[in-house]
Each structure stands twice: as structure tokens, then as C-alpha cells.
Write a protein that holds these residues in place. Structure first.
Motif, PDB file in Angstrom:
ATOM      1  N   HIS A   7       7.242 -92.588 103.677  1.00  0.00           N
ATOM      2  CA  HIS A   7       7.729 -93.966 103.730  1.00  0.00           C
ATOM      3  C   HIS A   7       8.906 -94.037 104.684  1.00  0.00           C
ATOM      4  O   HIS A   7       9.461 -93.019 105.079  1.00  0.00           O
ATOM      5  CB  HIS A   7       8.137 -94.470 102.337  1.00  0.00           C
ATOM      6  CG  HIS A   7       9.340 -93.782 101.782  1.00  0.00           C
ATOM      7  ND1 HIS A   7       9.267 -92.586 101.105  1.00  0.00           N
ATOM      8  CD2 HIS A   7      10.659 -94.114 101.815  1.00  0.00           C
ATOM      9  CE1 HIS A   7      10.485 -92.205 100.736  1.00  0.00           C
ATOM     10  NE2 HIS A   7      11.347 -93.110 101.165  1.00  0.00           N
ATOM     11  N   GLN A   9      12.658 -95.936 104.895  1.00  0.00           N
ATOM     12  CA  GLN A   9      13.664 -96.652 104.105  1.00  0.00           C
ATOM     13  C   GLN A   9      14.504 -97.509 105.039  1.00  0.00           C
ATOM     14  O   GLN A   9      15.031 -97.024 106.039  1.00  0.00           O
ATOM     15  CB  GLN A   9      14.574 -95.658 103.377  1.00  0.00           C
ATOM     16  CG  GLN A   9      15.761 -96.283 102.683  1.00  0.00           C
ATOM     17  CD  GLN A   9      15.459 -96.748 101.273  1.00  0.00           C
ATOM     18  OE1 GLN A   9      14.571 -96.222 100.622  1.00  0.00           O
ATOM     19  NE2 GLN A   9      16.196 -97.720 100.802  1.00  0.00           N
ATOM     20  N   ALA A  11      17.597-100.727 104.911  1.00  0.00           N
ATOM     21  CA  ALA A  11      18.650-101.206 104.024  1.00  0.00           C
ATOM     22  C   ALA A  11      18.821-102.708 104.201  1.00  0.00           C
ATOM     23  O   ALA A  11      18.386-103.287 105.198  1.00  0.00           O
ATOM     24  CB  ALA A  11      19.968-100.485 104.322  1.00  0.00           C
ATOM     25  N   LYS A  35       8.918-100.455  91.721  1.00  0.00           N
ATOM     26  CA  LYS A  35       9.741 -99.256  91.806  1.00  0.00           C
ATOM     27  C   LYS A  35       9.684 -98.518  90.466  1.00  0.00           C
ATOM     28  O   LYS A  35       9.547 -99.150  89.422  1.00  0.00           O
ATOM     29  CB  LYS A  35      11.194 -99.637  92.129  1.00  0.00           C
ATOM     30  CG  LYS A  35      11.370-100.194  93.535  1.00  0.00           C
ATOM     31  CD  LYS A  35      12.807-100.579  93.805  1.00  0.00           C
ATOM     32  CE  LYS A  35      13.671 -99.336  93.895  1.00  0.00           C
ATOM     33  NZ  LYS A  35      15.041 -99.634  94.321  1.00  0.00           N
ATOM     34  N   GLY A  44      16.783-103.658  95.487  1.00  0.00           N
ATOM     35  CA  GLY A  44      15.863-103.407  96.589  1.00  0.00           C
ATOM     36  C   GLY A  44      14.426-103.628  96.165  1.00  0.00           C
ATOM     37  O   GLY A  44      14.138-104.029  95.033  1.00  0.00           O
ATOM     38  N   TRP A  46      10.087-102.315  97.271  1.00  0.00           N
ATOM     39  CA  TRP A  46       9.184-101.451  98.024  1.00  0.00           C
ATOM     40  C   TRP A  46       7.908-102.221  98.357  1.00  0.00           C
ATOM     41  O   TRP A  46       7.431-103.026  97.556  1.00  0.00           O
ATOM     42  CB  TRP A  46       8.810-100.230  97.207  1.00  0.00           C
ATOM     43  CG  TRP A  46       9.934 -99.275  96.933  1.00  0.00           C
ATOM     44  CD1 TRP A  46      11.240 -99.377  97.287  1.00  0.00           C
ATOM     45  CD2 TRP A  46       9.823 -98.041  96.220  1.00  0.00           C
ATOM     46  NE1 TRP A  46      11.945 -98.305  96.843  1.00  0.00           N
ATOM     47  CE2 TRP A  46      11.107 -97.455  96.185  1.00  0.00           C
ATOM     48  CE3 TRP A  46       8.772 -97.378  95.604  1.00  0.00           C
ATOM     49  CZ2 TRP A  46      11.354 -96.240  95.559  1.00  0.00           C
ATOM     50  CZ3 TRP A  46       9.016 -96.166  94.986  1.00  0.00           C
ATOM     51  CH2 TRP A  46      10.292 -95.602  94.981  1.00  0.00           C
ATOM     52  N   GLN A  53       4.187 -97.479 104.013  1.00  0.00           N
ATOM     53  CA  GLN A  53       5.121 -97.848 102.952  1.00  0.00           C
ATOM     54  C   GLN A  53       6.494 -98.098 103.552  1.00  0.00           C
ATOM     55  O   GLN A  53       6.995 -97.283 104.324  1.00  0.00           O
ATOM     56  CB  GLN A  53       5.254 -96.726 101.921  1.00  0.00           C
ATOM     57  CG  GLN A  53       4.074 -96.556 101.025  1.00  0.00           C
ATOM     58  CD  GLN A  53       4.408 -95.592  99.909  1.00  0.00           C
ATOM     59  OE1 GLN A  53       5.270 -95.862  99.070  1.00  0.00           O
ATOM     60  NE2 GLN A  53       3.733 -94.461  99.912  1.00  0.00           N
ATOM     61  N   HIS A  55      10.354 -99.044 102.144  1.00  0.00           N
ATOM     62  CA  HIS A  55      11.262 -99.220 101.020  1.00  0.00           C
ATOM     63  C   HIS A  55      12.514 -99.883 101.565  1.00  0.00           C
ATOM     64  O   HIS A  55      13.044 -99.454 102.586  1.00  0.00           O
ATOM     65  CB  HIS A  55      11.640 -97.869 100.401  1.00  0.00           C
ATOM     66  CG  HIS A  55      10.488 -97.140  99.810  1.00  0.00           C
ATOM     67  ND1 HIS A  55      10.637 -95.899  99.249  1.00  0.00           N
ATOM     68  CD2 HIS A  55       9.165 -97.449  99.693  1.00  0.00           C
ATOM     69  CE1 HIS A  55       9.461 -95.478  98.792  1.00  0.00           C
ATOM     70  NE2 HIS A  55       8.556 -96.406  99.065  1.00  0.00           N
ATOM     71  N   VAL A  56      12.958-100.936 100.908  1.00  0.00           N
ATOM     72  CA  VAL A  56      14.191-101.606 101.319  1.00  0.00           C
ATOM     73  C   VAL A  56      15.176-101.468 100.179  1.00  0.00           C
ATOM     74  O   VAL A  56      14.947-101.964  99.077  1.00  0.00           O
ATOM     75  CB  VAL A  56      13.953-103.091 101.666  1.00  0.00           C
ATOM     76  CG1 VAL A  56      15.238-103.703 102.219  1.00  0.00           C
ATOM     77  CG2 VAL A  56      12.819-103.240 102.672  1.00  0.00           C
ATOM     78  N   GLY A  57      16.254-100.750 100.447  1.00  0.00           N
ATOM     79  CA  GLY A  57      17.288-100.538  99.444  1.00  0.00           C
ATOM     80  C   GLY A  57      18.515-101.369  99.759  1.00  0.00           C
ATOM     81  O   GLY A  57      18.760-101.719 100.912  1.00  0.00           O
ATOM     82  N   GLU A  59      22.540-102.053 100.076  1.00  0.00           N
ATOM     83  CA  GLU A  59      23.688-101.274 100.514  1.00  0.00           C
ATOM     84  C   GLU A  59      24.900-102.188 100.623  1.00  0.00           C
ATOM     85  O   GLU A  59      24.869-103.180 101.376  1.00  0.00           O
ATOM     86  CB  GLU A  59      23.367-100.644 101.877  1.00  0.00           C
ATOM     87  CG  GLU A  59      24.463 -99.805 102.451  1.00  0.00           C
ATOM     88  CD  GLU A  59      24.086 -99.218 103.804  1.00  0.00           C
ATOM     89  OE1 GLU A  59      25.003 -98.896 104.559  1.00  0.00           O
ATOM     90  OE2 GLU A  59      22.882 -99.107 104.118  1.00  0.00           O
TER      91      GLU A  59
END
Length: 122
Positions: A7, A9, A11, A35, A44, A46, A53, A55-57, A59
């Protein structure tokens, strides 16, 4: 030995999940993936489309990278770009990569995204 990228990632700022869901789900046509419970409390979201894939987290103090980006391969790049434009997303075409057609766009958090398709002439 590396075999694949599992994946990518990205932010985004805290609280941006609703606009990210609209962008990655409705605009890009990805499916949100739940998640795992142990990670859900971090915020975030996914997303998945086929084997891709993202994923956005979240921050604190987020600032989007100016140059870093995932390169997302698409089919029917003209129609895909038109889809984004019709939904209010700006696209910038770039012809500097031999053998490919590509454009750049930004998600609502300002993350740069590259969309590319091998050229039929390649």
C-alpha cells in the motif's frame, strides 16, 4: 526480496476524513476498506481499487509534500481525467515521460497524485 508494494500511505489533517471519503470513493471510484479495530481509533481511512491500496492517515500539523506522490496506473486516461474535471478536480497534463500519457491532480488535503497510462504507441 521485495515482491510488491502492499500500500501507499498518504497523510491529511485531522478531521478531513469526510472530504477524503468523497474524493477517493466518489471521485476516484475506490472502495473504502475498514481499518482494523486496533488502528481505527487513530483516524484516517483506507481505500482499495483492485490491487491498489491507499491508506490516508491523519497527522497533526500536516503539510502536503510538493513533489512526492504515488503514481496510479489507469486505463482510459482521457475518460478518467474528464471524470475528475467533471467533479471539480483540476488536472495538469504532462508529456515528459516517454511511452506514457499522464496527468497530475491533488486530493482535498493537497496530496499530489500522478495518473498514468502506457501510450498505445509505446
Amino acid at each position: 526480496m521485495l515482491t510488491a508494494i502492499d500500500h501507499v500511505q498518504l497523510a491529511a489533517p485531522p478531521g478531513s476524513e469526510p472530504v477524503l471519503r468523497a474524493f477517493y470513493g466518489d471521485v476516484l471510484g475506490m472502495t473504502e476498506v475498514p481499518k482494523p479495530p486496533g488502528l481505527a481509533g487513530r483516524g484516517g481511512c483506507w481505500f482499495r481499487a483492485g490491487a491498489v491500496q491507499l491508506h490516508v492517515g491523519v497527522e497533526d500539523g500536516f503539510r502536503p509534500a510538493r513533489k512526492a506522490h504515488p503514481g496510479l496506473r489507469v486505463t482510459g486516461i482521457d475518460a478518467y481525467a474528464a471524470r475528475l474535471v467533471a467533479r471539480g478536480v483540476g488536472v495538469v497534463w504532462d508529456d515528459a515521460l516517454p511511452g506514457h500519457r499522464r496527468f497530475y491532480a491533488h486530493d482535498p488535503a493537497g496530496n499530489r497524485l500522478e495518473f498514468l497510462e502506457p501510450s498505445p504507441r509505446a
